[in-house]
Design a protein around this motif. Structure first.
Motif, PDB file in Angstrom:
ATOM      1  N   VAL A   1     -73.362  73.135  11.159  1.00 57.77           N
ATOM      2  CA  VAL A   1     -72.958  71.842  10.637  1.00 57.77           C
ATOM      3  C   VAL A   1     -73.547  70.804  11.600  1.00 57.77           C
ATOM      4  N   THR A   2     -73.860  69.630  11.093  1.00 59.39           N
ATOM      5  CA  THR A   2     -74.426  68.621  12.014  1.00 59.39           C
ATOM      6  C   THR A   2     -73.292  67.871  12.717  1.00 59.39           C
ATOM      7  N   PHE A   3     -73.633  67.246  13.841  1.00 60.52           N
ATOM      8  CA  PHE A   3     -72.640  66.473  14.580  1.00 60.52           C
ATOM      9  C   PHE A   3     -72.014  65.393  13.705  1.00 60.52           C
ATOM     10  N   GLU A   4     -72.866  64.705  12.920  1.00 62.99           N
ATOM     11  CA  GLU A   4     -72.349  63.628  12.075  1.00 62.99           C
ATOM     12  C   GLU A   4     -71.324  64.159  11.083  1.00 62.99           C
ATOM     13  N   GLU A   5     -71.666  65.283  10.458  1.00 62.90           N
ATOM     14  CA  GLU A   5     -70.725  65.874   9.500  1.00 62.90           C
ATOM     15  C   GLU A   5     -69.442  66.288  10.195  1.00 62.90           C
ATOM     16  N   MET A   6     -69.595  66.890  11.374  1.00 63.52           N
ATOM     17  CA  MET A   6     -68.427  67.351  12.111  1.00 63.52           C
ATOM     18  C   MET A   6     -67.532  66.175  12.476  1.00 63.52           C
ATOM     19  N   LEU A   7     -68.136  65.073  12.854  1.00 67.54           N
ATOM     20  CA  LEU A   7     -67.341  63.890  13.197  1.00 67.54           C
ATOM     21  C   LEU A   7     -66.539  63.416  11.996  1.00 67.54           C
ATOM     22  N   GLU A   8     -67.174  63.374  10.834  1.00 64.91           N
ATOM     23  CA  GLU A   8     -66.455  62.935   9.636  1.00 64.91           C
ATOM     24  C   GLU A   8     -65.377  63.933   9.251  1.00 64.91           C
ATOM     25  N   MET A   9     -65.680  65.227   9.408  1.00 57.84           N
ATOM     26  CA  MET A   9     -64.683  66.249   9.087  1.00 57.84           C
ATOM     27  C   MET A   9     -63.504  66.143  10.046  1.00 57.84           C
ATOM     28  N   ALA A  10     -63.789  65.980  11.322  1.00 55.33           N
ATOM     29  CA  ALA A  10     -62.731  65.964  12.335  1.00 55.33           C
ATOM     30  C   ALA A  10     -61.813  64.775  12.120  1.00 55.33           C
ATOM     31  N   SER A  11     -62.414  63.600  11.952  1.00 61.36           N
ATOM     32  CA  SER A  11     -61.576  62.417  11.839  1.00 61.36           C
ATOM     33  C   SER A  11     -60.782  62.436  10.542  1.00 61.36           C
ATOM     34  N   LEU A  12     -61.204  63.258   9.614  1.00 59.34           N
ATOM     35  CA  LEU A  12     -60.497  63.302   8.335  1.00 59.34           C
ATOM     36  C   LEU A  12     -59.480  64.427   8.264  1.00 59.34           C
ATOM     37  N   GLY A  13     -59.245  65.098   9.328  1.00 57.85           N
ATOM     38  CA  GLY A  13     -58.140  66.039   9.313  1.00 57.85           C
ATOM     39  C   GLY A  13     -58.490  67.471   9.639  1.00 57.85           C
ATOM     40  N   SER A  14     -59.760  67.809   9.792  1.00 56.23           N
ATOM     41  CA  SER A  14     -60.070  69.178  10.211  1.00 56.23           C
ATOM     42  C   SER A  14     -59.944  69.220  11.733  1.00 56.23           C
ATOM     43  N   LYS A  15     -58.732  69.402  12.182  1.00 55.35           N
ATOM     44  CA  LYS A  15     -58.413  69.201  13.597  1.00 55.35           C
ATOM     45  C   LYS A  15     -58.803  70.390  14.469  1.00 55.35           C
ATOM     46  N   ILE A  16     -60.045  70.748  14.430  1.00 58.38           N
ATOM     47  CA  ILE A  16     -60.477  71.897  15.215  1.00 58.38           C
ATOM     48  C   ILE A  16     -60.946  71.476  16.586  1.00 58.38           C
ATOM     49  N   LEU A  17     -61.696  70.417  16.623  1.00 62.81           N
ATOM     50  CA  LEU A  17     -62.254  69.934  17.879  1.00 62.81           C
ATOM     51  C   LEU A  17     -61.792  68.512  18.134  1.00 62.81           C
ATOM     52  N   GLN A  18     -61.578  68.222  19.380  1.00 64.98           N
ATOM     53  CA  GLN A  18     -61.313  66.848  19.766  1.00 64.98           C
ATOM     54  C   GLN A  18     -62.518  65.999  19.402  1.00 64.98           C
ATOM     55  N   ILE A  19     -62.281  64.911  18.686  1.00 63.23           N
ATOM     56  CA  ILE A  19     -63.388  64.085  18.198  1.00 63.23           C
ATOM     57  C   ILE A  19     -64.262  63.566  19.340  1.00 63.23           C
ATOM     58  N   ARG A  20     -63.608  63.250  20.479  1.00 64.60           N
ATOM     59  CA  ARG A  20     -64.377  62.701  21.582  1.00 64.60           C
ATOM     60  C   ARG A  20     -65.366  63.717  22.140  1.00 64.60           C
ATOM     61  N   SER A  21     -64.961  64.994  22.120  1.00 67.30           N
ATOM     62  CA  SER A  21     -65.860  66.007  22.658  1.00 67.30           C
ATOM     63  C   SER A  21     -67.070  66.192  21.746  1.00 67.30           C
ATOM     64  N   VAL A  22     -66.886  65.992  20.436  1.00 71.38           N
ATOM     65  CA  VAL A  22     -68.012  66.107  19.506  1.00 71.38           C
ATOM     66  C   VAL A  22     -68.981  64.937  19.721  1.00 71.38           C
ATOM     67  N   GLU A  23     -68.421  63.740  19.849  1.00 73.53           N
ATOM     68  CA  GLU A  23     -69.259  62.569  20.144  1.00 73.53           C
ATOM     69  C   GLU A  23     -70.064  62.800  21.414  1.00 73.53           C
ATOM     70  N   PHE A  24     -69.359  63.277  22.414  1.00 74.78           N
ATOM     71  CA  PHE A  24     -69.944  63.550  23.720  1.00 74.78           C
ATOM     72  C   PHE A  24     -71.075  64.570  23.605  1.00 74.78           C
ATOM     73  N   ALA A  25     -70.807  65.645  22.867  1.00 75.88           N
ATOM     74  CA  ALA A  25     -71.816  66.697  22.698  1.00 75.88           C
ATOM     75  C   ALA A  25     -73.021  66.146  21.952  1.00 75.88           C
ATOM     76  N   GLY A  26     -72.770  65.311  20.950  1.00 73.69           N
ATOM     77  CA  GLY A  26     -73.866  64.701  20.208  1.00 73.69           C
ATOM     78  C   GLY A  26     -74.700  63.806  21.091  1.00 73.69           C
ATOM     79  N   LYS A  27     -74.004  62.992  21.875  1.00 73.49           N
ATOM     80  CA  LYS A  27     -74.692  62.049  22.752  1.00 73.49           C
ATOM     81  C   LYS A  27     -75.594  62.772  23.752  1.00 73.49           C
ATOM     82  N   TYR A  28     -75.078  63.856  24.343  1.00 75.49           N
ATOM     83  CA  TYR A  28     -75.847  64.559  25.376  1.00 75.49           C
ATOM     84  C   TYR A  28     -76.606  65.752  24.817  1.00 75.49           C
ATOM     85  N   LYS A  29     -76.639  65.866  23.460  1.00 78.13           N
ATOM     86  CA  LYS A  29     -77.399  66.914  22.799  1.00 78.13           C
ATOM     87  C   LYS A  29     -77.039  68.308  23.302  1.00 78.13           C
TER      88      LYS A  29
END
Lengths: 410, 410
Positions: A195-223
């Motif tokens: 899944v792409t980071f962007e999709e994961m961010l939208e999924m997470a913020s919408l209730g798929s509470k698997i990963l902390q949203i900040r950690s996904v942003e962070f992972a995306g930012k630092y690739k």
């Protein structure tokens, strides 16, 4: 030989037996010749126990002391996991946040990582050892203990992976990956391989509470390639990557997220003049009510209807506020309902495929489900519907967009 | 205005309610204008809970990781106490061992304090604040967390007092001072206002387990006035000082200590040649049996009787060893008994008063109590008697030496 950062959450280290199991997992990677840095959470229940002690003393405990208190939870886990690894003949060594050199700002209870000193970890890795790091914690410029806020161990894992240039950050949790939607609602929901980071961010913020949203942003930012997988079972989990999956079989839609805890309020017939939106929303935000979707239709007769959704717990408070505000705003009235839900389709493929929205609306119409509000973004379409239709809507969309496990094989 | 270091043990901070009570006590000293540094233990039961977790993973957990683990106990307490003080309007600040700069050697689980950085404490004290320090822990030269061993929070308190040049180190515990003997045995035992370090050391090692012996040695070495007092009640406790009390009313004997857990073994009729004592005691110590009293009479017929006492738990092991050794030693036989006890009279006044021993023996003889062995030091006389006479002996001696509360008023 790869360098993996593995993060194990509270449930994965919830008992001595679970810690032993994690040690087995870490050992299998270590035996395969990989370098392993493990970041761990507090044993499940421990953080709440500590917070309970603090609340027994003060309703408003000092954030600095809260961090001194709750950071002990992860410190217990690192010691126990290091012991379990040592029992297996592995040269493991525990590191608290300050020992490993996780430097943060001084925002207690919600600190941000500013810098990580990789030298102590590198030295231990190069000697063939496994590094065990306390998640969720760091140290500020004045040597105060800080924490990253609830769930922050994911962020620690990603930050360590970024700092070390790890090949992958593996987040072990109690689910075996990211699904196209909640399997409790759609039994044939499919685990996604990628899944792409962007999709994961939208999924997470919408209730798929698997990963902390900040950690996904962070992972995306630092690739940092991020993988979600289960500590309770085998399997490759879901890889969260930068690259969109270009294969033709790849569905346009990655997944369907939903949220039951919504309520919808509408201020009807407010004069459509500049500043109306803020005159409605400023008092709402000052009352600490978080607003989710905001919808405003084009003006008809010089007035407009202004609709937004809030958490169901805030519904009554919001209605009281708006009723008081209605006269002042010259509104025709205020209307609301708290038996609604939000269903969102997410997918980067949406960008290049027209007709996703119309197919979504038609699918819902075919099931006689009335749409109460719509918002869209580049990779997401969300609709508000009556809560009683939630399962029906999600299942119908899941099938219509070819997400069912039978329809698309891994 | 004085500077006090106050140490509160596990029972004194065992619950949130107890911590609130300690905060009240600290506040009363702070309100009176004193500077206060508080050293605290883990909440009672917490250290054992943590050790239990470790034992669930390994019978031989690494000492380094044990220290990472158990040091969390005190860290929890400092945060909670700081919160309780802040609730009372006091500018309190918690310090872990590494934050306050308690430098130790690297002997995990039994580290010794080498240096304390007083600057962070001084800064906070000078700003009118109360310093709350985690007892029992420190940091070694390589930034590893260390602990001082069980009960080491007393040592932390004394070391902080020495480093800061405090006016007094107050050890709060669950007794209201040091008594002339155990009040459970002698109901009119008297709380001493003062006792010397030497007397305290003899009392402590003989079973008055109020203070960690190492902390008393430490306080004596650095001339830190030490006060033992109750965190559960008011009162001045007992001051442990360098000075002998010169007042004429001061009794020759400070107190009477006793120990029930003793067993006595005698190797009878061993040839009285050099090296016999070590040939008996080396195997005993190699079997990890700790020897307490050692008595050897003058030789009569070229043979001698060699007697020593051990902990009752080691009695059977010692007897088995000695029986095996008897032939090799050419001994006439081995005899032992485990229904004995030791009663000791302690007092620096003994030095200048003849006749203490004879008065003690006469008192016991008057009660028809047979003395099985005797050892003496400069400020102590110990006798071994049958355990059934323990209470009778202690009460008779307590009265004979004028220690009863009625006999000597504070």
């Amino acid at each position: 030989m790869a360098l993996y950062v593995q993060k194990y959450g509270g449930t994965s280290v919830g008992t001595v037996e679970r810690i032993e199991h994690v040690a087995d997992k870490v050992k299998s990677f270590h035996d395969a010749g990989h370098q392993i840095v493990v970041a761990v959470s507090a044993m499940s229940g421990e953080t709440n126990r500590l917070i309970g002690l603090a609340k027994g003393i003060s309703d408003t405990p000092s954030p600095r002391e809260m961090d001194v208190l709750v950071s002990t939870g992860e410190q217990v886990t690192i010691a126990l996991l290091a012991m379990a690894l040592q029992k297996r003949g592995i040269n493991a060594r525990s590191f608290t946040g300050w020992q490993v050199g996780i430097k943060t700002d001084n925002a207690f209870m919600k600190a941000r990582i500013e810098e990580i000193d990789t030298i102590p970890m590198r030295e231990h890795l190069d000697s063939g050892g496994v590094v065990v790091v306390a998640g969720f914690q760091g140290i500020d410029p004045d040597n105060n203990i800080t924490t990253l806020g609830r769930g922050g161990s994911d962020t620690t894992g990603v930050a360590l992976a970024a700092a070390l240039g790890a090949d992958e950050c593996q987040i072990y949790t109690d689910v075996d990956g990211v699904y196209t939607t909640d399997p409790r609602v759609v039994p044939n929901a499919r685990r996604m391989d990628r899944v792409t980071f962007e999709e994961m961010l939208e999924m997470a913020s919408l209730g798929s509470k698997i990963l902390q949203i900040r950690s996904v942003e962070f992972a995306g930012k630092y690739k940092v390639p991020l993988r979600v997988l289960s500590s309770f079972s085998e399997g490759n989990g879901t890889l969260i990557t930068m690259e969109e999956n270009a294969s033709v079989e790849n569905p346009v839609i990655a997944g369907i997220a939903f949220n039951r805890d919504e309520a919808k309020v509408t201020v009807q017939g407010v004069p459509d003049v500049p500043g109306v939106a803020s005159r409605i929303l400023v008092p709402i935000s000052e009352a600490n009510i978080e607003v989710d979707m905001i919808v405003q239709n084009v003006s008809a007769d010089g007035t407009t209807d202004f609709t937004f959704t809030v958490h169901r717990n805030d519904y009554k408070k919001a209605m009281t506020l708006l009723n008081a505000l209605a006269t002042e705003l010259n509104a025709r009235g205020v209307h609301g309902t708290d038996d609604i839900c939000k269903v969102s389709m997410v997918g980067v493929g949406m960008r290049s495929h027209a007709g996703v929205a119309s197919k979504m609306f038609k699918t819902l119409a075919d099931e006689n489900i009335n749409i109460l509000a719509i918002t869209t973004s580049e990779i997401k379409i969300s609709v508000v519907i009556a809560e009683k239709y939630l399962e029906l809507a999600v299942r119908a969309l899941h099938t219509a967009f070819g997400l069912d496990a039978e329809a698309v094989e891994d």
